[in-house]
Scaffold this motif. Structure first.
Motif, PDB file in Angstrom:
ATOM      1  N   GLY A  35       0.707  -1.428   0.037  1.00 29.98           N
ATOM      2  CA  GLY A  35      -0.071   0.033  -0.026  1.00 29.98           C
ATOM      3  C   GLY A  35       1.004   1.273  -0.061  1.00 29.98           C
ATOM      4  N   TRP A  36       0.496   2.112  -0.600  1.00 29.29           N
ATOM      5  CA  TRP A  36       0.999   3.446  -0.711  1.00 29.29           C
ATOM      6  C   TRP A  36       0.282   4.406   0.549  1.00 29.29           C
ATOM      7  CZ3 TRP A  36       0.850   7.473  -5.456  1.00 29.29           C
ATOM      8  CH2 TRP A  36       1.713   8.456  -5.138  1.00 29.29           C
ATOM      9  N   ASP A  37       0.954   4.684   1.588  1.00 30.37           N
ATOM     10  CA  ASP A  37       0.496   5.423   2.467  1.00 30.37           C
ATOM     11  C   ASP A  37       0.969   6.947   2.607  1.00 30.37           C
ATOM     12  OD1 ASP A  37      -0.525   6.700   4.849  1.00 30.37           O
ATOM     13  OD2 ASP A  37       0.073   5.243   6.121  1.00 30.37           O
ATOM     14  N   TRP A  38       0.087   8.010   2.052  1.00 31.66           N
ATOM     15  CA  TRP A  38       0.694   9.149   1.879  1.00 31.66           C
ATOM     16  C   TRP A  38       1.128   9.815   3.128  1.00 31.66           C
ATOM     17  CZ3 TRP A  38      -3.116  12.245  -1.963  1.00 31.66           C
ATOM     18  CH2 TRP A  38      -2.905  11.531  -3.079  1.00 31.66           C
ATOM     19  N   ARG A  39       0.651   9.259   4.128  1.00 31.69           N
ATOM     20  CA  ARG A  39       1.118   9.961   5.659  1.00 31.69           C
ATOM     21  C   ARG A  39       2.498   9.783   5.712  1.00 31.69           C
ATOM     22  NH1 ARG A  39      -3.551   7.181   8.698  1.00 31.69           N
ATOM     23  NH2 ARG A  39      -2.988   5.772   7.436  1.00 31.69           N
ATOM     24  N   GLU A  40       3.220   8.698   5.248  1.00 30.47           N
ATOM     25  CA  GLU A  40       4.544   8.388   5.396  1.00 30.47           C
ATOM     26  C   GLU A  40       5.423   9.765   4.874  1.00 30.47           C
ATOM     27  OE1 GLU A  40       4.130   3.573   4.699  1.00 30.47           O
ATOM     28  OE2 GLU A  40       5.281   4.644   3.383  1.00 30.47           O
ATOM     29  N   THR A  41       5.111  10.224   4.005  1.00 33.71           N
ATOM     30  CA  THR A  41       5.745  11.265   3.219  1.00 33.71           C
ATOM     31  C   THR A  41       5.235  12.821   3.333  1.00 33.71           C
ATOM     32  OG1 THR A  41       4.982  11.019   1.216  1.00 33.71           O
ATOM     33  CG2 THR A  41       6.998   9.793   1.986  1.00 33.71           C
ATOM     34  N   GLY A  42       3.805  12.683   3.933  1.00 37.40           N
ATOM     35  CA  GLY A  42       3.399  14.174   3.907  1.00 37.40           C
ATOM     36  C   GLY A  42       2.835  14.314   2.571  1.00 37.40           C
ATOM     37  N   THR A  43       2.397  13.233   1.706  1.00 40.94           N
ATOM     38  CA  THR A  43       2.050  13.887   0.269  1.00 40.94           C
ATOM     39  C   THR A  43       0.723  14.149   0.335  1.00 40.94           C
ATOM     40  OG1 THR A  43       3.721  12.185  -0.683  1.00 40.94           O
ATOM     41  CG2 THR A  43       1.413  12.594  -2.012  1.00 40.94           C
ATOM     42  N   ASP A  44       0.001  14.928  -0.490  1.00 38.87           N
ATOM     43  CA  ASP A  44      -1.214  15.655  -0.740  1.00 38.87           C
ATOM     44  C   ASP A  44      -1.316  15.669  -2.373  1.00 38.87           C
ATOM     45  OD1 ASP A  44      -3.807  16.036  -0.247  1.00 38.87           O
ATOM     46  OD2 ASP A  44      -3.484  17.338   1.526  1.00 38.87           O
ATOM     47  N   HIS A  45      -2.701  15.983  -2.537  1.00 35.98           N
ATOM     48  CA  HIS A  45      -2.757  16.021  -4.043  1.00 35.98           C
ATOM     49  C   HIS A  45      -2.024  17.310  -4.482  1.00 35.98           C
ATOM     50  CE1 HIS A  45      -6.666  13.912  -3.133  1.00 35.98           C
ATOM     51  NE2 HIS A  45      -6.165  13.386  -4.348  1.00 35.98           N
ATOM     52  N   ARG A  46      -1.841  18.325  -3.842  1.00 34.15           N
ATOM     53  CA  ARG A  46      -0.750  19.609  -3.955  1.00 34.15           C
ATOM     54  C   ARG A  46       0.201  19.776  -2.869  1.00 34.15           C
ATOM     55  NH1 ARG A  46      -2.380  22.307  -8.470  1.00 34.15           N
ATOM     56  NH2 ARG A  46      -4.385  21.920  -9.162  1.00 34.15           N
ATOM     57  N   PRO A  47       1.215  19.467  -3.085  1.00 36.92           N
ATOM     58  CA  PRO A  47       2.059  19.783  -4.240  1.00 36.92           C
ATOM     59  C   PRO A  47       2.328  18.561  -5.121  1.00 36.92           C
ATOM     60  CG  PRO A  47       3.621  19.545  -2.543  1.00 36.92           C
ATOM     61  CD  PRO A  47       2.302  19.765  -1.782  1.00 36.92           C
ATOM     62  N   GLY A  48       1.859  17.132  -4.495  1.00 36.65           N
ATOM     63  CA  GLY A  48       1.847  16.072  -5.163  1.00 36.65           C
ATOM     64  C   GLY A  48       2.789  15.008  -4.637  1.00 36.65           C
ATOM     65  N   VAL A  49       3.158  14.244  -5.931  1.00 37.42           N
ATOM     66  CA  VAL A  49       4.149  13.012  -5.443  1.00 37.42           C
ATOM     67  C   VAL A  49       5.468  13.642  -5.440  1.00 37.42           C
ATOM     68  CG1 VAL A  49       5.160  11.032  -6.357  1.00 37.42           C
ATOM     69  CG2 VAL A  49       2.684  11.697  -6.988  1.00 37.42           C
ATOM     70  N   GLN A  50       6.035  13.146  -4.267  1.00 40.58           N
ATOM     71  CA  GLN A  50       7.530  13.810  -3.610  1.00 40.58           C
ATOM     72  C   GLN A  50       8.512  12.724  -4.067  1.00 40.58           C
ATOM     73  OE1 GLN A  50       7.484  16.750  -2.105  1.00 40.58           O
ATOM     74  NE2 GLN A  50       5.423  16.653  -3.033  1.00 40.58           N
ATOM     75  N   PRO A  51       9.739  12.752  -4.301  1.00 40.50           N
ATOM     76  CA  PRO A  51      10.675  11.952  -4.424  1.00 40.50           C
ATOM     77  C   PRO A  51      10.647  10.645  -3.357  1.00 40.50           C
ATOM     78  CG  PRO A  51      11.727  14.182  -4.805  1.00 40.50           C
ATOM     79  CD  PRO A  51      10.134  14.340  -4.345  1.00 40.50           C
ATOM     80  N   ALA A  52      10.505  11.265  -2.195  1.00 41.12           N
ATOM     81  CA  ALA A  52      10.494  10.335  -1.113  1.00 41.12           C
ATOM     82  C   ALA A  52       9.316   9.246  -1.154  1.00 41.12           C
ATOM     83  CB  ALA A  52      10.281  10.859   0.266  1.00 41.12           C
ATOM     84  N   ASP A  53       8.343   9.645  -2.163  1.00 37.92           N
ATOM     85  CA  ASP A  53       7.293   8.486  -2.536  1.00 37.92           C
ATOM     86  C   ASP A  53       7.843   7.208  -3.337  1.00 37.92           C
ATOM     87  OD1 ASP A  53       4.872   9.549  -0.956  1.00 37.92           O
ATOM     88  OD2 ASP A  53       4.873  11.188  -2.591  1.00 37.92           O
ATOM     89  N   LEU A  54       8.910   7.929  -4.190  1.00 37.05           N
ATOM     90  CA  LEU A  54       9.164   6.834  -5.187  1.00 37.05           C
ATOM     91  C   LEU A  54      10.626   5.896  -4.898  1.00 37.05           C
ATOM     92  CD1 LEU A  54       8.719   9.455  -8.063  1.00 37.05           C
ATOM     93  CD2 LEU A  54       7.294   7.802  -7.222  1.00 37.05           C
ATOM     94  N   GLU A  55      11.180   6.602  -3.863  1.00 38.92           N
ATOM     95  CA  GLU A  55      12.444   6.126  -3.489  1.00 38.92           C
ATOM     96  C   GLU A  55      12.532   4.363  -3.409  1.00 38.92           C
ATOM     97  OE1 GLU A  55      13.896   8.409  -0.104  1.00 38.92           O
ATOM     98  OE2 GLU A  55      14.971   9.546  -1.565  1.00 38.92           O
TER      99      GLU A  55
END
Length: 122
Positions: A35-55
């Motif tokens: 699962g991709w839990d956005w809370r792990e990196t503080g992701t939200d629709h804006r500003p969007g996908v962060q490098p940390a989401d992809l590492e």
């Protein structure tokens, strides 16, 4: 090691080959998924996908990364994030999620070392 296919996609629900639990959002790579839990990196629709989401996915040795921006493409993908992926020598494709899943599955069936991150709602 092959990339698992995404077996089904509907609003807020994805199932991935080899996983017994469904996901809302997910990350996939050769040999696995989670699962991709956005809370792990503080992701939200804006500003969007962060490098940390992809590492995590990039560390699995993918040659190509597919990003699904959501059913209505509400999830942003900043140019800095795309630059980060390309600096790792990985090709990146950013698409509406239904199209992204189709592209990812096509590449997985062909045996490509493909990974992805997919948002299944807005």
């Amino acid at each position: 090691m092959s990339s698992p296919q995404i077996r089904s996609l509907s609003w807020g629900l994805m199932t991935v080959e080899g996983s017994s639990a469904p996901y809302k959002d997910c990350k996939v790579w050769p040999g696995g998924s989670r699962g991709w839990d956005w809370r792990e990196t503080g992701t939200d629709h804006r500003p969007g996908v962060q490098p940390a989401d992809l590492e995590e996915v990039l560390k699995k040795g993918v040659d190509l990364l597919v990003i699904g921006r959501g059913m209505s493409e509400a999830l942003q993908v900043p140019s800095a994030t795309l630059d980060f992926v390309q600096q790792k020598g990985v090709e990146v494709r950013v698409l509406q999620t239904e199209k992204a899943v189709a592209e990812y599955n096509k590449l997985a069936v062909q045996g490509a070392k493909v990974g992805g991150v997919f948002h299944s709602t807005c």
